[in-house]
Design an enzyme around this catalytic site. Structure first.
Site, PDB file in Angstrom:
ATOM      1  CD  GLU A  55      -3.051  -1.075   2.151  1.00  0.00           C
ATOM      2  OE1 GLU A  55      -4.192  -1.384   1.798  1.00  0.00           O
ATOM      3  OE2 GLU A  55      -2.780  -0.736   3.321  1.00  0.00           O
ATOM      4  CB  CYS A  79       2.908   7.471   3.410  1.00  0.00           C
ATOM      5  SG  CYS A  79       3.298   6.262   4.658  1.00  0.00           S
ATOM      6  CB  CYS A 125       6.533  -5.190   9.229  1.00  0.00           C
ATOM      7  SG  CYS A 125       7.924  -4.593  10.227  1.00  0.00           S
ATOM      8  CB  CYS A 156       5.065  -2.531  16.764  1.00  0.00           C
ATOM      9  SG  CYS A 156       6.795  -2.319  16.308  1.00  0.00           S
ATOM     10  CB  CYS A 183       2.026  -1.776  13.896  1.00  0.00           C
ATOM     11  SG  CYS A 183       2.294  -1.590  12.126  1.00  0.00           S
ATOM     12  CB  CYS A 233       0.125   6.139  11.502  1.00  0.00           C
ATOM     13  SG  CYS A 233       0.913   7.621  11.040  1.00  0.00           S
TER      14      CYS A 233
HETATM   15  N1  SAH Z   1       8.529   0.381  10.431  1.00  0.00           N
HETATM   16  C1  SAH Z   1       8.786   1.768  10.520  1.00  0.00           C
HETATM   17  C2  SAH Z   1       7.958   2.615   9.569  1.00  0.00           C
HETATM   18  C3  SAH Z   1       6.536   2.257   9.347  1.00  0.00           C
HETATM   19  S1  SAH Z   1       5.408   2.562  10.642  1.00  0.00           S
HETATM   20  C4  SAH Z   1       8.581   2.227  11.937  1.00  0.00           C
HETATM   21  O1  SAH Z   1       8.048   1.482  12.742  1.00  0.00           O
HETATM   22  O2  SAH Z   1       8.979   3.352  12.217  1.00  0.00           O
HETATM   23  C5  SAH Z   1       5.124   4.334  10.615  1.00  0.00           C
HETATM   24  C6  SAH Z   1       4.672   4.908  11.961  1.00  0.00           C
HETATM   25  O3  SAH Z   1       3.313   4.545  12.294  1.00  0.00           O
HETATM   26  C7  SAH Z   1       5.520   4.408  13.107  1.00  0.00           C
HETATM   27  O4  SAH Z   1       5.844   5.442  14.010  1.00  0.00           O
HETATM   28  C8  SAH Z   1       4.596   3.431  13.751  1.00  0.00           C
HETATM   29  O5  SAH Z   1       4.976   3.152  15.048  1.00  0.00           O
HETATM   30  C9  SAH Z   1       3.274   4.145  13.643  1.00  0.00           C
HETATM   31  N2  SAH Z   1       2.108   3.269  13.860  1.00  0.00           N
HETATM   32  C10 SAH Z   1       2.043   1.947  13.662  1.00  0.00           C
HETATM   33  N3  SAH Z   1       0.788   1.502  13.972  1.00  0.00           N
HETATM   34  C11 SAH Z   1       0.079   2.561  14.355  1.00  0.00           C
HETATM   35  C12 SAH Z   1      -1.300   2.733  14.746  1.00  0.00           C
HETATM   36  N4  SAH Z   1      -2.139   1.713  14.763  1.00  0.00           N
HETATM   37  N5  SAH Z   1      -1.711   3.973  15.072  1.00  0.00           N
HETATM   38  C13 SAH Z   1      -0.856   5.026  14.997  1.00  0.00           C
HETATM   39  N6  SAH Z   1       0.436   4.923  14.608  1.00  0.00           N
HETATM   40  C14 SAH Z   1       0.901   3.704  14.296  1.00  0.00           C
HETATM   41 FE1  SF4 Z   2       6.882  -2.961  11.516  1.00  0.00          FE
HETATM   42 FE2  SF4 Z   2       4.649  -1.716  12.177  1.00  0.00          FE
HETATM   43 FE3  SF4 Z   2       6.579  -2.026  13.988  1.00  0.00          FE
HETATM   44 FE4  SF4 Z   2       6.936  -0.315  11.936  1.00  0.00          FE
HETATM   45  S1  SF4 Z   2       5.404  -0.129  13.584  1.00  0.00           S
HETATM   46  S2  SF4 Z   2       8.392  -1.841  12.730  1.00  0.00           S
HETATM   47  S3  SF4 Z   2       5.812  -1.402  10.312  1.00  0.00           S
HETATM   48  S4  SF4 Z   2       5.392  -3.681  13.036  1.00  0.00           S
END
Ligand code: SAH
Ligand code: SF4
Length: 409
Positions: free
Chosen positions: A129, A142, A149, A153, A156, A388
Site C-alpha cells: 500500500e 507515504c 513487516c 509492534c 501496528c 499510520c
Molecule cells: N517500520 C517503521 C515505519 C513504518 S510505521 C517504523 O516502525 O517506524 C510508521 C509509523 O506509524 C511508526 O511510528 C509506527 O509506530 C506508527 N504506527 C504503527 N501503527 C500505528 C497505529 N495503529 N496507530 C498510529 N500509529 C501507528
Molecule cells: Fe513494523 Fe509496524 Fe513495527 Fe513499523 S510499527 S516496525 S511497520 S510492526
C-alpha cells in the site's frame, strides 16, 4: 513478565534476521524499466546493442524520459533512433505496479493497494500500500519498503501480516511514479533536450516518507538505491531534505544511513522505559532506549534546522500518563528533536485503544511547554484505513466483489 497484549492470531513466522539473509530473487518478468537505476539502464541498453561510446548519452536520455517526464512508452522517446525505440519496446516496458484498489478519503487522502510483478518463486505478485496525504503547504507520499513487516509492534496492523518480503529498489521507486501518474504530477511532455521539471512549488508530491509497510532498515540497500534515484536532480528530483525515513530503532543502521544518504530521520519511540518499550516495540529488547538515543545524538548532519522526529503513539492507559510526558521531554533533552504524538489508529482485532482527547491534550501541553511546537498529528484518511499503522494488504481477506464496491472510478 508475560505480555499484556494478546498476539493477533495470524502473527507471521519469519524473523527479521532470516529475511535479511534471504537473497533478493529476480522478478519472473524483468521487463519493466520503471524504477531501474542508472547502472541497470546502462546494462539494458548495452545488451540491446547500444555502442559503448554512446552508452552514457543514451542512458541519460532514457533516464530523463522515464524520471523527469514520466514517459510510459519508448516510442515517445523522440531523441532515440527508431531502431532502438523498437528494440526497447520489444524487450521491455515502463509498466507500473497494477492498481488493485484506489480509495479517496473525504479529507483528500488517497490510498492505493498495488500488486507487484511476481518474483520467480511467487505464484502471483504480492500487494503493498501507498498513501498520499495532501496538506495546505505540502503533499506527502507515504511509501512501503517491505511487503508486511517481520517486527511485531503490538499496535501496528502491518506487523500482523503473514506474507513478508523485501521490495526491490525499483518497486520502491515505482510507487512514486504511479502516484505521480494518478495525481497528474509530471511536467508537460516537452522537447527531449528540455530538462525542466515542475517548479517545486507546483508539485503535488513535495515530500516522501518511508512510513508505509515495513521496516526500511531491514531492506537497507534497496531503500538506499531507491532514495538515490528519487533524489537525483535530473529525474524525480526530490531533495533529501524532503525525504524522511522512519525506523522502529534498528540502531546499527542509523548512523550509516545518515552518512550514506543525509535524509531526515524519524524514530518510533512510543515508550519511555525499556520495560514498556520491550513490549510495545519488541526490537527494543535487542536495541534498548539508551543505545537508540545515543545513535540519534550522533546522527550525521543533526542541527536545530535538521531535527529528528520522535513518534509517540497515544495508547490509552499504557504510555499516556503525565509522568510519561515529563520523562519523554527529559529523555530527549539535548537532541535537536520534533515530537509527533500520534493518536492510535485502531484496526480490526487491535488490542489497544486510543487515549482520550483530554488526556492527549494534557500530554501535549507538557511537551509544548518544553518547547516542542504543535506535537499532535491529526489522523488522516481514517475512513479509508490509510492512517499510520493501518496498512496491511488485505486482498487475501476480501473478495473481489467487496473490492469493486470500494473502487473509485
Ligand atoms: N517500520 C517503521 C515505519 C513504518 S510505521 C517504523 O516502525 O517506524 C510508521 C509509523 O506509524 C511508526 O511510528 C509506527 O509506530 C506508527 N504506527 C504503527 N501503527 C500505528 C497505529 N495503529 N496507530 C498510529 N500509529 C501507528
Ligand atoms: Fe513494523 Fe509496524 Fe513495527 Fe513499523 S510499527 S516496525 S511497520 S510492526
Amino acid at each position: 513478565m508475560a505480555s499484556p497484549f494478546p498476539k493477533s492470531p495470524d502473527t507471521h513466522n519469519p524473523t527479521a534476521v532470516e529475511l535479511e539473509k534471504t537473497p533478493t530473487s529476480l522478478p519472473a518478468q524483468p521487463s519493466t524499466l520503471a524504477g531501474a537505476n542508472r547502472l541497470e539502464l546502462g546494462q539494458v541498453l548495452s545488451q540491446l546493442g547500444v555502442p559503448q561510446k554512446q552508452l552514457r548519452m543514451r542512458t541519460a536520455q532514457v533516464w530523463s524520459w522515464i524520471y523527469a517526464h514520466g514517459t510510459k512508452s519508448f516510442e515517445a522517446m523522440s531523441d532515440l533512433n527508431k531502431d532502438l525505440r523498437t528494440t526497447l519496446t520489444k524487450a521491455h516496458s515502463l509498466e507500473r505496479p497494477k492498481i488493485v484498489e484506489e480509495l479517496v478519503s473525504k479529507d483528500g487522502t488517497r490510498k492505493w493497494l498495488l500488486r507487484l510483478q511476481p518474483m520467480a518463486n511467487e505464484p502471483q505478485g504480492p500487494e503493498i500500500e501507498t498513501v498520499y496525504i495532501p496538506e495546505a503547504d505540502r503533499g506527502t507520499l507515504c511509501i512501503s519498503s517491505q511487503v508486511g513487516c517481520t517486527l511485531n509492534c503490538t499496535f501496528c496492523h502491518t506487523g500482523t501480516q503473514r506474507l513478508v518480503r523485501n521490495l526491490t529498489s525499483a518497486e520502491i521507486v515505482a510507487q512514486i511514479m504511479l502516484a505521480r501518474d494518478r495525481l497528474g504530477d509530471w511536467p508537460e511532455a516537452t522537447s527531449p533536450d528540455d530538462e525542466r521539471h515542475l517548479p517545486s512549488g507546483d508539485r503535488k508530491i513535495t515530500n516522501i516518507v518511508l512510513m508505509g509497510m515495513g521496516e526500511p532498515f531491514y531492506n537497507y540497500d534497496n531503500v538506499k538505491t531507491a532514495m538515490e534515484i528519487v533524489s537525483d536532480g535530473t529525474g524525480l528530483s526530490t531533495s533529501k531534505r524532503r525525504i524522511t525515513l522512519s525506523t522502529s530503532g534498528v540502531v546499527p543502521k542509523i548512523i550509516p544511513w545518515g552518512a550514506d544518504t543525509g535524509t531526515n530521520l524519524a524514530i518510533s519511540l512510543h515508550a519511555v522505559t525499556d520495560e514498556l518499550r520491550n513490549e510495545l516495540v519488541p526490537i527494543n529488547r535487542k536495541y534498548p532506549i539508551k543505545d537508540l538515543l545515543q545513535a540519534c545524538r550522533d546522527y550525521p548532519g543533526l542541527s536545530n534546522a535538521r531535527r529528528i522526529t520522535f513518534e509517540y503513539v497515544m495508547l490509552d492507559g499504557i504510555n499516556d500518563s503525565l509522568s510519561d510526558a515529563r520523562e519523554l521531554v527529559r529523555l530527549l533533552r539535548g537532541i535537536p528533536a520534533k515530537i509527533n504524538l500520534i493518536p492510535f489508529n485502531p484496526w480490526p482485532g487491535s488490542v489497544h485503544s486510543c487515549s482520550s482527547w483530554p488526556k492527549i491534550e494534557k500530554f501535549a501541553e507538557i511537551v509544548n511547554k518544553a518547547g516542542y511546537a504543535s506535537p499532535v498529528r491529526t489522523p488522516r484518511g481514517r475512513d479509508i484505513f490509510a492512517a499510520c499503522g493501518q496498512l496491511k494488504s488485505s486482498s487475501q481477506k476480501r473478495s473481489a466483489s467487496q473490492r469493486l464496491a470500494h473502487q473509485v472510478p
